[in-house]
Design a protein around this motif. Structure first.
Motif, short mmCIF file in Angstrom:
data_model
loop_
_atom_site.label_atom_id
_atom_site.label_comp_id
_atom_site.label_asym_id
_atom_site.label_seq_id
_atom_site.Cartn_x
_atom_site.Cartn_y
_atom_site.Cartn_z
N ILE A 65 0.83 -1.21 0.00
CA ILE A 65 0.00 0.00 0.00
C ILE A 65 0.87 1.26 0.00
O ILE A 65 0.67 2.17 -0.80
CB ILE A 65 -0.94 0.01 1.22
CG1 ILE A 65 -1.94 -1.15 1.13
CG2 ILE A 65 -1.69 1.35 1.31
CD1 ILE A 65 -2.74 -1.37 2.40
N ASP A 66 1.84 1.31 0.88
CA ASP A 66 2.62 2.53 1.08
C ASP A 66 3.67 2.76 0.00
O ASP A 66 3.89 3.89 -0.44
CB ASP A 66 3.31 2.51 2.45
CG ASP A 66 2.32 2.52 3.60
OD1 ASP A 66 1.22 3.06 3.41
OD2 ASP A 66 2.65 1.97 4.67
N ASP A 67 4.33 1.70 -0.44
CA ASP A 67 5.41 1.85 -1.40
C ASP A 67 4.93 1.61 -2.83
O ASP A 67 5.21 2.40 -3.73
CB ASP A 67 6.56 0.91 -1.05
CG ASP A 67 7.75 1.13 -1.97
OD1 ASP A 67 8.38 2.20 -1.88
OD2 ASP A 67 8.05 0.25 -2.80
N PHE A 68 4.23 0.50 -3.06
CA PHE A 68 3.73 0.21 -4.41
C PHE A 68 2.50 1.04 -4.77
O PHE A 68 2.18 1.19 -5.93
CB PHE A 68 3.38 -1.28 -4.54
CG PHE A 68 4.55 -2.18 -4.83
CD1 PHE A 68 4.62 -2.87 -6.03
CD2 PHE A 68 5.56 -2.36 -3.91
CE1 PHE A 68 5.69 -3.72 -6.30
CE2 PHE A 68 6.63 -3.20 -4.17
CZ PHE A 68 6.70 -3.88 -5.37
N LYS A 69 1.78 1.52 -3.75
CA LYS A 69 0.56 2.32 -3.94
C LYS A 69 -0.60 1.48 -4.49
O LYS A 69 -1.44 1.96 -5.27
CB LYS A 69 0.80 3.52 -4.86
CG LYS A 69 1.97 4.40 -4.45
CD LYS A 69 1.79 4.97 -3.05
CE LYS A 69 2.96 5.87 -2.65
NZ LYS A 69 2.85 6.37 -1.26
N ALA A 70 -0.67 0.21 -4.08
CA ALA A 70 -1.75 -0.67 -4.50
C ALA A 70 -3.07 -0.21 -3.89
O ALA A 70 -3.13 0.16 -2.72
CB ALA A 70 -1.45 -2.11 -4.09
N LYS A 71 -4.13 -0.26 -4.69
CA LYS A 71 -5.47 0.11 -4.22
C LYS A 71 -6.37 -1.11 -4.04
O LYS A 71 -7.48 -0.99 -3.52
CB LYS A 71 -6.14 1.06 -5.23
CG LYS A 71 -5.36 2.34 -5.48
CD LYS A 71 -5.14 3.15 -4.20
CE LYS A 71 -4.39 4.45 -4.50
NZ LYS A 71 -4.05 5.17 -3.24
#
Length: 316
Positions: A65-71
């Motif tokens: 979530i924080d690094d890859f920015k997966a939703k």
């Protein structure tokens, strides 16, 4: 001071009334409650057995979530092989729940994937699992149920009958959240589904899978999927990989771009396969990558670097 206090009060009031958006199946796509395509982009965990199992923990969720920015994150719970749910349901339950819980805490959508190629042979077990899972999580709009991962070369009527048995079990506890149904030939035959979709159920989407460099997964397959989408069938790409269908093979950037452009054109939601450090093309991590997330560039495979870049670009 008074202005700051007023702003804080307004922000608190807004937060108290703001509600996360449930996913809704609509014409050719999956939408948010405001009517806009959800266009969620994220990552699929690997089978919850073998080497990928060590990444089933909240720290990995945080990193994605924080690094890859997966939703959106997909929890691929193994059913048949080795220590899958059929043989050790308690192990699988305790393995997936911390991941699901962390996704909900962080406010990202989570696909609960019954990762079974032969779900028609395990109907009662699937019903028992989804009854238990839906009873626990029906309160959360972030839950998505994927009831059969990649049926093999079987008739759509068999998949349809399975769905007609499992969906009511979920709906008994969860009347609203999105349910995703598979199609034959490893979730590729959605053109067949479009001609004979499920009737009598609401908020149902259909999964479509592809592997971008697979020789048989090129323009003819895109054309079939396009026809299904343009006919109005709600589609969610719950799994796709940068390589070939066996998880390995070529990583062809041109072919990946063609598929990526296609998903962007139709504003589709997707989850990329997969979080593991296996020495394969579609593995996001290199062998030996830490099990607690916090990966650096040196831990990422070419696939991992590519997917991270794509996700971060769209997060801006």
């Amino acid at each position: 001071m008074k202005k700051s206090f007023l702003f804080l009060c307004l922000l608190t009031t807004f937060s108290a009334f703001a509600q996360p958006s449930r996913l809704l199946a609509g014409k050719g796509n999956v939408y948010l409650e405001n009517g806009k395509p959800a266009q969620l982009r994220g990552i699929s965990f690997s089978w919850s057995i073998w080497g990928g199992a060590k990444y089933y923990n909240p720290n990995v969720v945080d990193h994605l979530i924080d690094d890859f920015k997966a939703k959106v994150l997909r929890v691929s719970m193994a059913v048949e092989p080795d220590q899958g749910y059929l043989k050790d349901p308690e192990l699988q339950w305790t393995r997936i729940i911390p991941v699901v819980e962390r996704c909900l805490e962080r406010g990202v959508y989570v696909i609960m994937d019954w990762h079974d190629h032969h779900a028609d042979k395990n109907v009662e077990t699937a019903k028992e699992f989804f009854e238990k899972f839906s009873k626990r999580y029906s309160h959360s709009p972030f839950i998505v149920y994927e009831i059969w991962n990649e049926p093999e070369r079987i008739d759509w009527s068999i998949i349809k009958k399975y769905a007609e048995e499992v969906i009511p079990v979920i709906r008994k506890n969860d009347p609203y959240n999105l349910i995703v149904v598979g199609s034959s030939t490893w979730d590729q035959d959605i053109d067949i589904v479009a001609k004979d979709p499920l009737l009598g159920f609401h908020n149902i989407a259909y999964s479509f899978h592809f592997y971008a460099s697979e020789p048989h997964h090129q323009e003819p397959l895109r054309k079939r999927a396009t026809e299904a989408i343009e006919s109005g069938l709600p589609v969610f790409v719950t799994e796709w990989g940068v390589g070939e269908a066996n998880g390995d093979g070529a990583f062809d950037l041109e072919k990946n771009k063609a598929w990526m452009d296609w998903m962007e054109k139709y504003q589709l939601s997707w989850a990329n396969w997969n979080v593991t450090d296996k020495k394969e093309t579609t593995a996001l991590l290199l062998p030996g990558a830490p099990a607690n997330g916090k990966w650096r560039n040196k831990h990422l495979s070419p696939s991992g670097k590519y997917i991270r870049e794509v996700l971060r670009k769209h997060a801006k």
